[in-house]
Write a protein that holds these residues in place. Sequence first.
Motif, mmCIF file in Angstrom:
data_model
loop_
_atom_site.group_PDB
_atom_site.id
_atom_site.type_symbol
_atom_site.label_atom_id
_atom_site.label_comp_id
_atom_site.label_asym_id
_atom_site.label_seq_id
_atom_site.Cartn_x
_atom_site.Cartn_y
_atom_site.Cartn_z
ATOM 1 N N GLY A 155 -31.229 48.831 16.240
ATOM 2 C CA GLY A 155 -30.784 47.661 16.993
ATOM 3 C C GLY A 155 -31.650 47.347 18.197
ATOM 4 O O GLY A 155 -31.573 46.268 18.756
ATOM 5 N N ILE A 156 -32.483 48.260 18.587
ATOM 6 C CA ILE A 156 -33.323 48.022 19.757
ATOM 7 C C ILE A 156 -34.707 47.519 19.353
ATOM 8 O O ILE A 156 -35.135 46.465 19.787
ATOM 9 C CB ILE A 156 -33.415 49.293 20.626
ATOM 10 N N CYS A 157 -35.394 48.242 18.478
ATOM 11 C CA CYS A 157 -36.759 47.816 18.142
ATOM 12 C C CYS A 157 -36.813 47.013 16.846
ATOM 13 O O CYS A 157 -37.847 46.444 16.523
ATOM 14 C CB CYS A 157 -37.694 49.012 18.054
ATOM 15 N N ARG A 158 -35.719 46.947 16.116
ATOM 16 C CA ARG A 158 -35.622 46.187 14.869
ATOM 17 C C ARG A 158 -36.555 46.672 13.769
ATOM 18 O O ARG A 158 -36.961 45.900 12.909
ATOM 19 C CB ARG A 158 -35.864 44.684 15.108
ATOM 20 N N VAL A 159 -36.954 47.914 13.854
ATOM 21 C CA VAL A 159 -37.742 48.508 12.778
ATOM 22 C C VAL A 159 -36.779 49.347 11.940
ATOM 23 O O VAL A 159 -35.836 49.924 12.457
ATOM 24 C CB VAL A 159 -38.878 49.388 13.343
ATOM 25 N N CYS A 194 -40.114 54.409 15.514
ATOM 26 C CA CYS A 194 -39.979 53.579 16.701
ATOM 27 C C CYS A 194 -41.380 53.077 17.043
ATOM 28 O O CYS A 194 -42.365 53.624 16.555
ATOM 29 C CB CYS A 194 -39.394 54.389 17.852
ATOM 30 N N PRO A 195 -41.506 52.037 17.863
ATOM 31 C CA PRO A 195 -42.835 51.448 18.087
ATOM 32 C C PRO A 195 -43.837 52.409 18.711
ATOM 33 O O PRO A 195 -45.033 52.154 18.686
ATOM 34 C CB PRO A 195 -42.545 50.279 19.031
ATOM 35 N N ASN A 196 -43.369 53.512 19.254
ATOM 36 C CA ASN A 196 -44.273 54.452 19.917
ATOM 37 C C ASN A 196 -44.865 55.501 18.984
ATOM 38 O O ASN A 196 -45.839 56.144 19.316
ATOM 39 C CB ASN A 196 -43.506 55.189 21.008
ATOM 40 N N HIS A 220 -23.008 53.326 16.135
ATOM 41 C CA HIS A 220 -24.310 52.652 16.179
ATOM 42 C C HIS A 220 -25.432 53.684 16.233
ATOM 43 O O HIS A 220 -25.347 54.647 16.989
ATOM 44 C CB HIS A 220 -24.366 51.717 17.380
ATOM 45 N N CYS A 250 -35.986 55.043 21.148
ATOM 46 C CA CYS A 250 -35.565 53.716 21.618
ATOM 47 C C CYS A 250 -34.345 53.820 22.520
ATOM 48 O O CYS A 250 -34.311 53.272 23.620
ATOM 49 C CB CYS A 250 -35.237 52.804 20.440
ATOM 50 N N ASP A 276 -35.026 55.394 25.881
ATOM 51 C CA ASP A 276 -35.618 54.474 26.860
ATOM 52 C C ASP A 276 -34.535 53.621 27.514
ATOM 53 O O ASP A 276 -34.575 53.340 28.705
ATOM 54 C CB ASP A 276 -36.619 53.527 26.175
ATOM 55 N N TRP A 277 -33.593 53.180 26.681
ATOM 56 C CA TRP A 277 -32.519 52.312 27.193
ATOM 57 C C TRP A 277 -31.601 53.081 28.141
ATOM 58 O O TRP A 277 -31.310 52.628 29.242
ATOM 59 C CB TRP A 277 -31.742 51.723 26.029
ATOM 60 N N PRO A 298 -26.130 49.837 23.625
ATOM 61 C CA PRO A 298 -26.538 48.440 23.759
ATOM 62 C C PRO A 298 -25.793 47.496 22.808
ATOM 63 O O PRO A 298 -25.745 46.304 23.050
ATOM 64 C CB PRO A 298 -28.042 48.450 23.450
ATOM 65 N N MET A 299 -25.227 48.029 21.763
ATOM 66 C CA MET A 299 -24.523 47.175 20.815
ATOM 67 C C MET A 299 -23.076 46.934 21.250
ATOM 68 O O MET A 299 -22.627 45.809 21.328
ATOM 69 C CB MET A 299 -24.508 47.803 19.413
ATOM 70 N N CYS A 300 -22.340 47.993 21.497
ATOM 71 C CA CYS A 300 -20.902 47.821 21.733
ATOM 72 C C CYS A 300 -20.499 48.131 23.167
ATOM 73 O O CYS A 300 -19.362 47.928 23.537
ATOM 74 C CB CYS A 300 -20.104 48.698 20.778
ATOM 75 N N ARG A 330 -45.478 43.555 20.387
ATOM 76 C CA ARG A 330 -45.237 43.564 18.949
ATOM 77 C C ARG A 330 -43.901 42.904 18.619
ATOM 78 O O ARG A 330 -43.810 42.094 17.709
ATOM 79 C CB ARG A 330 -45.240 45.007 18.454
ATOM 80 N N MET A 380 -35.885 46.218 27.381
ATOM 81 C CA MET A 380 -35.053 46.986 28.303
ATOM 82 C C MET A 380 -34.552 46.101 29.438
ATOM 83 O O MET A 380 -33.473 46.334 29.990
ATOM 84 C CB MET A 380 -35.831 48.188 28.854
ATOM 85 N N SER A 422 -28.500 43.470 27.176
ATOM 86 C CA SER A 422 -28.659 44.833 26.692
ATOM 87 C C SER A 422 -29.894 44.869 25.815
ATOM 88 O O SER A 422 -30.396 43.815 25.406
ATOM 89 C CB SER A 422 -27.440 45.286 25.899
ATOM 90 N N PHE A 447 -18.654 44.622 17.087
ATOM 91 C CA PHE A 447 -19.725 44.344 18.033
ATOM 92 C C PHE A 447 -19.232 43.569 19.249
ATOM 93 O O PHE A 447 -19.618 43.820 20.370
ATOM 94 C CB PHE A 447 -20.833 43.563 17.330
#
Lengths: 86, 226
Positions: A25-29, A35-37, A54, A60, A63-64, A75-77, B11, B68, B113, B192
């Motif tokens: 849900g954060i990086c959408r990968v 993860c992007p890193n 979740h 990811c 980091d959040w 971050p979702m709920c 990206r 973030m 978020s 959600f």
Amino acid sequence: MKVTIKTYNAVAYWRWDAPSDDVCGICRVQFDGTCPNCRFPGDDCPILNGKCGHSFHLHCVNDWIQTESSRGLCPMCRQKFEFEAE
Amino acid sequence: MSVDERKIAERMLMLELKEIQKENWVNAEAQNGNLFLWDVALVVLNPTSLYHGAYLKAELKIPKDYPMSPPEFRFLRPLFHPNIYKDGKLCISILHQPGEDEMSGELASERWSAAQRIFTVLISILSLLDDAEVSSAANVDASVMLRKDPEGYKRIVKENVETSKRDIPAGFQMPTSMDNKPPPKEEEDDDFWCDSGDSDFGADSDEDMIFGRVFSACGSRWQAAD
């Protein structure tokens, strides 16, 4: 008839215990990607299943959570982000 | 700011920009190829909207540590609207860091978020236009007028809409209908939008929750100064 196996190639595949089309849900990968890193999927870039249901790449969500403003919430709920110990 | 962070954001933004460029209700471009600064224009297609036909130019500034932190949004031609400041900035909870102004009355669930996207921000801004929060105004005059003289308010909005049409770039084909429907909400997760159990408030109506909650609480709190 007697067969002697001289050599063989073992092939295996793995995937995370998550729906295959699910994305972080954060990086959408996709979870099966990194993860992007990170460059290599697998134990180096694990996913973390929150108790709230979740899941995210560990990196990811880390980091959040480290941002002060996240206040430790998913971050979702927006429930407190807690995860199951393996 | 680490190099990595910047790359991650770049990206993600590249993908998001591509995604958003498929929509007909928004015209978005990275300024000189800089993915952290977008020129966007919201095209109001909803025929029942007071802003129908408007072409609302804005600038979107995206932080290097996106997602973030939230992006900054500013209308280039400020609108007469209770939740839009005279400099074109907006008072809308989704653009606020979850931690800031504790006293504003905004719920954490309405704030930024890491799971939010530019797309969700733009949708929220569009729905804020016709769904102003008068009780806490960024533009008190607009707030008062909307309550006391709705007809006069509508007239000013119509003028704003007409003025905005000057910004339609030559050769830009204004879409006339909502034929390419906005894609279904990305989050299919049932809970959600639910408030977390430890929330005391949040028993609001479900009506504003079509695209997620828009809530605005900036500027001076409205005082009943009748």
